[in-house]
Design an enzyme around this catalytic site. Structure first.
Site, PDB file in Angstrom:
ATOM      1  N   VAL A 187      46.036   6.578  22.190  1.00 16.32           N
ATOM      2  CA  VAL A 187      45.241   7.341  20.853  1.00 16.32           C
ATOM      3  C   VAL A 187      45.833   7.420  19.575  1.00 16.32           C
ATOM      4  O   VAL A 187      46.168   6.749  18.475  1.00 16.32           O
ATOM      5  CB  VAL A 187      45.474   9.113  21.123  1.00 16.32           C
ATOM      6  N   ASP A 212      57.287   6.424  19.402  1.00 21.71           N
ATOM      7  CA  ASP A 212      57.206   7.442  20.453  1.00 21.71           C
ATOM      8  C   ASP A 212      58.983   7.532  21.261  1.00 21.71           C
ATOM      9  O   ASP A 212      59.710   6.182  20.704  1.00 21.71           O
ATOM     10  CB  ASP A 212      56.971   6.267  20.464  1.00 21.71           C
ATOM     11  N   LYS A 241      36.300  19.518  18.798  1.00 21.16           N
ATOM     12  CA  LYS A 241      36.577  18.972  19.581  1.00 21.16           C
ATOM     13  C   LYS A 241      36.690  18.806  21.075  1.00 21.16           C
ATOM     14  O   LYS A 241      35.513  18.478  21.661  1.00 21.16           O
ATOM     15  CB  LYS A 241      38.228  18.410  19.348  1.00 21.16           C
ATOM     16  N   LEU A 272      23.791  10.082  29.556  1.00 20.69           N
ATOM     17  CA  LEU A 272      22.345  10.803  30.134  1.00 20.69           C
ATOM     18  C   LEU A 272      22.636   9.971  32.122  1.00 20.69           C
ATOM     19  O   LEU A 272      21.379   9.327  32.748  1.00 20.69           O
ATOM     20  CB  LEU A 272      21.524  10.723  29.500  1.00 20.69           C
ATOM     21  N   GLY A 320      34.937  11.012  34.332  1.00 15.78           N
ATOM     22  CA  GLY A 320      37.027  11.094  34.894  1.00 15.78           C
ATOM     23  C   GLY A 320      37.254  10.480  33.193  1.00 15.78           C
ATOM     24  O   GLY A 320      37.056  10.948  32.255  1.00 15.78           O
ATOM     25  N   CYS A 359      40.583  12.749  28.456  1.00 16.86           N
ATOM     26  CA  CYS A 359      39.978  13.239  27.978  1.00 16.86           C
ATOM     27  C   CYS A 359      38.804  14.761  28.708  1.00 16.86           C
ATOM     28  O   CYS A 359      39.254  15.860  28.313  1.00 16.86           O
ATOM     29  CB  CYS A 359      38.979  12.907  26.828  1.00 16.86           C
ATOM     30  N   LYS A 400      40.057  17.576  31.979  1.00 20.29           N
ATOM     31  CA  LYS A 400      41.340  18.342  30.409  1.00 20.29           C
ATOM     32  C   LYS A 400      40.987  18.898  29.673  1.00 20.29           C
ATOM     33  O   LYS A 400      41.455  19.985  29.268  1.00 20.29           O
ATOM     34  CB  LYS A 400      42.547  17.120  30.176  1.00 20.29           C
ATOM     35  N   LYS A 442      35.997   4.470  34.149  1.00 25.21           N
ATOM     36  CA  LYS A 442      35.344   3.634  32.676  1.00 25.21           C
ATOM     37  C   LYS A 442      35.266   2.031  32.844  1.00 25.21           C
ATOM     38  O   LYS A 442      36.278   1.510  32.860  1.00 25.21           O
ATOM     39  CB  LYS A 442      34.691   4.021  31.679  1.00 25.21           C
TER      40      LYS A 442
HETATM   41  C1  UDX Z   1      46.879  11.844  24.566  1.00 23.15           C
HETATM   42  C2  UDX Z   1      45.724  13.249  24.950  1.00 23.15           C
HETATM   43  O1  UDX Z   1      45.277  12.732  25.940  1.00 23.15           O
HETATM   44  C3  UDX Z   1      45.301  13.115  24.240  1.00 23.15           C
HETATM   45  O2  UDX Z   1      43.844  14.330  24.275  1.00 23.15           O
HETATM   46  C4  UDX Z   1      45.350  13.451  22.884  1.00 23.15           C
HETATM   47  O3  UDX Z   1      44.168  14.180  21.494  1.00 23.15           O
HETATM   48  C5  UDX Z   1      46.402  12.766  22.144  1.00 23.15           C
HETATM   49  O4  UDX Z   1      47.345  12.374  23.427  1.00 23.15           O
HETATM   50  P1  UDX Z   1      46.956   9.137  24.994  1.00 23.15           P
HETATM   51  O5  UDX Z   1      47.072   9.235  23.707  1.00 23.15           O
HETATM   52  O6  UDX Z   1      45.733   8.925  26.250  1.00 23.15           O
HETATM   53  O7  UDX Z   1      46.341  10.629  24.260  1.00 23.15           O
HETATM   54  O8  UDX Z   1      48.113   9.854  25.601  1.00 23.15           O
HETATM   55  P2  UDX Z   1      48.864   8.627  25.559  1.00 23.15           P
HETATM   56  O9  UDX Z   1      49.332   7.619  26.485  1.00 23.15           O
HETATM   57  O10 UDX Z   1      50.208   9.383  26.748  1.00 23.15           O
HETATM   58  O11 UDX Z   1      50.373   8.926  24.893  1.00 23.15           O
HETATM   59  C6  UDX Z   1      51.053   9.573  23.746  1.00 23.15           C
HETATM   60  C7  UDX Z   1      52.593   8.720  23.899  1.00 23.15           C
HETATM   61  O12 UDX Z   1      53.618  10.069  23.329  1.00 23.15           O
HETATM   62  C8  UDX Z   1      53.140   8.905  25.051  1.00 23.15           C
HETATM   63  O13 UDX Z   1      53.168   7.052  24.367  1.00 23.15           O
HETATM   64  C9  UDX Z   1      55.121   9.681  24.620  1.00 23.15           C
HETATM   65  O14 UDX Z   1      55.750   8.288  25.260  1.00 23.15           O
HETATM   66  C10 UDX Z   1      54.142   9.895  23.737  1.00 23.15           C
HETATM   67  N1  UDX Z   1      54.839  10.652  22.828  1.00 23.15           N
HETATM   68  C11 UDX Z   1      55.137  12.483  23.499  1.00 23.15           C
HETATM   69  C12 UDX Z   1      56.343  11.075  21.832  1.00 23.15           C
HETATM   70  O15 UDX Z   1      56.033  10.106  21.448  1.00 23.15           O
HETATM   71  N2  UDX Z   1      56.962  12.304  21.922  1.00 23.15           N
HETATM   72  C13 UDX Z   1      57.144  13.078  22.724  1.00 23.15           C
HETATM   73  O16 UDX Z   1      57.736  13.955  22.602  1.00 23.15           O
HETATM   74  C14 UDX Z   1      56.107  13.078  23.876  1.00 23.15           C
HETATM   75  C1  UDX Z   2      35.882  10.773  25.729  1.00 23.34           C
HETATM   76  C2  UDX Z   2      34.699  11.247  24.519  1.00 23.34           C
HETATM   77  O1  UDX Z   2      33.580   9.801  24.494  1.00 23.34           O
HETATM   78  C3  UDX Z   2      35.982  10.242  22.871  1.00 23.34           C
HETATM   79  O2  UDX Z   2      34.623  10.689  22.045  1.00 23.34           O
HETATM   80  C4  UDX Z   2      36.648  11.255  23.099  1.00 23.34           C
HETATM   81  O3  UDX Z   2      37.748  11.512  21.749  1.00 23.34           O
HETATM   82  C5  UDX Z   2      37.623  10.699  24.646  1.00 23.34           C
HETATM   83  O4  UDX Z   2      36.856  11.502  25.371  1.00 23.34           O
HETATM   84  P1  UDX Z   2      36.270   8.382  26.926  1.00 23.34           P
HETATM   85  O5  UDX Z   2      37.283   9.521  28.275  1.00 23.34           O
HETATM   86  O6  UDX Z   2      37.281   7.569  26.754  1.00 23.34           O
HETATM   87  O7  UDX Z   2      35.594   9.105  25.710  1.00 23.34           O
HETATM   88  O8  UDX Z   2      35.501   7.800  27.911  1.00 23.34           O
HETATM   89  P2  UDX Z   2      33.863   8.108  27.976  1.00 23.34           P
HETATM   90  O9  UDX Z   2      32.900   7.187  27.217  1.00 23.34           O
HETATM   91  O10 UDX Z   2      33.147   9.592  27.338  1.00 23.34           O
HETATM   92  O11 UDX Z   2      33.482   8.178  29.689  1.00 23.34           O
HETATM   93  C6  UDX Z   2      34.267   9.348  29.951  1.00 23.34           C
HETATM   94  C7  UDX Z   2      33.383   9.257  31.563  1.00 23.34           C
HETATM   95  O12 UDX Z   2      32.185   9.816  31.789  1.00 23.34           O
HETATM   96  C8  UDX Z   2      33.629   8.220  32.439  1.00 23.34           C
HETATM   97  O13 UDX Z   2      33.898   8.284  33.504  1.00 23.34           O
HETATM   98  C9  UDX Z   2      32.312   7.620  32.295  1.00 23.34           C
HETATM   99  O14 UDX Z   2      32.070   6.670  33.470  1.00 23.34           O
HETATM  100  C10 UDX Z   2      31.330   8.622  32.576  1.00 23.34           C
HETATM  101  N1  UDX Z   2      30.248   8.880  31.794  1.00 23.34           N
HETATM  102  C11 UDX Z   2      29.857   8.392  30.469  1.00 23.34           C
HETATM  103  C12 UDX Z   2      29.481   9.010  32.261  1.00 23.34           C
HETATM  104  O15 UDX Z   2      29.657   8.930  34.446  1.00 23.34           O
HETATM  105  N2  UDX Z   2      27.486   9.200  32.195  1.00 23.34           N
HETATM  106  C13 UDX Z   2      27.726   8.514  30.698  1.00 23.34           C
HETATM  107  O16 UDX Z   2      26.410   8.355  30.516  1.00 23.34           O
HETATM  108  C14 UDX Z   2      28.270   8.640  29.727  1.00 23.34           C
END
Ligand code: UDX
Ligand code: UDX
Length: 430
Positions: free
Chosen positions: A11, A30, A204, A250, A257, A260, A263, A320
């Site tokens: 993110v 980071d 959210k 749908l 999975g 997001c 969780k 996905k």
């Molecule tokens: C995560 C969550 O999944 C999402 O729900 C949330 O909105 C944003 O954070 P993502 O970016 O996928 O999303 O997580 P991750 O790849 O684990 O990145 C978090 C980063 O923060 C890691 O690179 C970690 O090293 C860093 N971090 C963590 C810091 O820099 N400082 C800290 O104290 C803890």
């Molecule tokens: C999701 C939200 O879409 C995004 O807005 C948010 O910020 C983070 O979480 P993401 O987890 O990256 O994004 O993927 P998404 O495309 O939403 O798919 C999530 C899961 O649902 C995947 O495992 C996908 O295969 C599944 N899925 C999605 C289905 O099984 N059927 C569908 O019709 C759509």
């Protein structure tokens, strides 16, 4: 504007690059120096289409830089985005320890007015907690505002989603902070809504939970369609044309999975529990999702008999397509279930790598789908990578031991496969 993004994960890195693209000067921070080194070299350490080109471009133009120096980062930037992870605790609640650590650092090192913008997905009321943590650790009485500005980007589409969002949500109770955030997003043409931080945090969770609910709804209906000999794809199409329902999310399959949905639905349920409100619909959403891959395997068993010693090819590992992310991937749950049943498993994924602990249990990853499918009793589709549609299925069939295809994503052309003599079975779709 000078922006600091704390947390250079999926993110944070995307957020930083998008702000660089919008013309701002960005520092990505980071605690993990390997990630920082890799990003500073122009190497994206995770897979996301289009992002590495943007990284190289903005590093060259010096619009973005990455660092582990928290003090310097906070000193030199007045707008600070928090993008650290919020993983689930054992009980489903969100673990805020990383957010707390960042808030303490900001309090400790702040040297003037700061806008702290929370982009991480956090429980309702976290903005207030962040403000308290900052105040507790502030060495001098510098002013600040905390804003909630959730992201809605999907992995695999992150760049597009971040550059062209459906809406920007600004949760702010301060005019000063609101005008800074509006300035940041001024080139966006989508609606920008300004509401309270609590409402932004709720939006959210509500958005992700609603999307998860759509998926579980269609998955449960698919089970009934199997019994009634109705094609769920036609039902999704038919109801999706109703503008009030909409065509997206749908697609029936083995369940959702990723980092997001699982969780965030758990965290909203936990919030309901804490506030004595039973979110019973979401309980069912989780239940359907947790049993959907089992339903898929049970259907395979009904056709193949016991899966013990059956040779199975699994196409797709990631949660996905267009990502190498394996977090909460249904494909991994399928593998574990097959392992427990002593099946012989071969897997393929265009980019995701099979985790070592699964390799150690005898599962082998191949580089081509054709090789993976050789001499198997059945192919299972775990991820809807589009390239699986384009395979030479006629040729694949000639090398299989028995010609079964169980499509856990309803992505293949059933009629074409049947023409080639394959025995096809989708979910709510024959
Ligand atoms: C995560 C969550 O999944 C999402 O729900 C949330 O909105 C944003 O954070 P993502 O970016 O996928 O999303 O997580 P991750 O790849 O684990 O990145 C978090 C980063 O923060 C890691 O690179 C970690 O090293 C860093 N971090 C963590 C810091 O820099 N400082 C800290 O104290 C803890
Ligand atoms: C999701 C939200 O879409 C995004 O807005 C948010 O910020 C983070 O979480 P993401 O987890 O990256 O994004 O993927 P998404 O495309 O939403 O798919 C999530 C899961 O649902 C995947 O495992 C996908 O295969 C599944 N899925 C999605 C289905 O099984 N059927 C569908 O019709 C759509």
């Amino acid at each position: 504007m000078n922006i600091l993004v704390i947390g250079a994960g999926y993110v944070g890195t995307t957020t930083g690059l998008v702000f660089a693209e919008l013309g701002h000067k960005v520092t990505g921070l980071d605690i993990d120096s390997r990630k920082i080194d890799s990003l500073n070299k122009g190497e994206l350490y995770f897979y996301e289409p289009g992002l590495e080109d943007l990284l190289i471009n903005h590093l060259e133009k010096r619009n973005i830089t990455f660092s582990t120096n928290v003090e310097k980062g906070i000193h030199e930037n007045d707008v600070i985005f928090i993008c650290v992870g919020t993983p689930s605790n054992e009980d489903g609640s969100a673990n805020l320890s990383y957010i707390e650590q960042v808030a303490r650092d900001i309090g400790h090192y702040m040297n003037g007015y700061k806008v702290i913008v929370d982009k991480s997905t956090v429980p309702i009321g976290t903005s207030e907690k962040v403000a308290q943590w900052i105040i507790k650790n502030r060495l001098e009485n510098h002013p600040f505002d905390v804003v909630s500005n959730p992201e809605f980007l999907r992995e695999g589409n992150a760049l597009h989603d971040a550059l062209y969002p459906d809406r920007v949500v600004i949760g702010s109770s301060s005019e000063r902070a609101t005008s800074i955030l509006k300035e940041l997003y001024k080139s966006m043409t989508c609606p920008v809504i300004v509401i309270t931080p609590r409402s932004a945090e709720m939006i959210k969770y509500a958005a992700n939970s609603f999307l998860a609910m759509k998926i579980s709804f269609i998955n449960e209906l698919a089970r009934l369609c199997d019994k009634l000999n109705i094609n769920i794809q036609n039902i999704s199409h038919g109801i999706g044309l109703d503008k009030r329902i909409g065509p997206n999310f749908l697609q029936a399959g083995v369940g959702y999975g990723g980092s997001c949905f699982p969780k965030d639905v758990d965290a909203l349920l936990d919030t309901g529990f804490k506030y004595d409100t039973n979110l019973s619909i979401l309980e069912k959403v989780v239940k359907v999702n947790k049993t959907q891959y089992l339903y898929f395997l049970e259907r395979a068993r009904q056709t193949l008999g016991s899966l013990k010693q059956k040779r199975i090819a699994l196409f797709g590992l990631s949660f996905k397509p267009q990502t190498d992310d394996l977090r909460e991937s249904p494909a991994l749950y399928i593998i574990n279930e097959l392992l427990a049943e002593n099946a012989v498993i071969k897997v393929h994924d265009p980019i995701a790598k099979l985790p070592l602990d699964i390799q150690m249990q005898g599962v082998v990853q191949y580089t081509s789908p054709e090789e993976t499918a050789k001499q198997v009793d059945a192919i299972l589709i775990g991820t809807d990578w589009p390239q699986y549609k384009e395979l030479d299925w006629k040729e694949i069939k000639t090398n299989m031991r028995t010609p079964y295809v169980f499509d856990g994503r309803n992505m293949l052309d059933a009629n074409k496969l049947k023409e080639f003599g394959l025995i096809y079975q989708g979910i709510g779709y024959k």
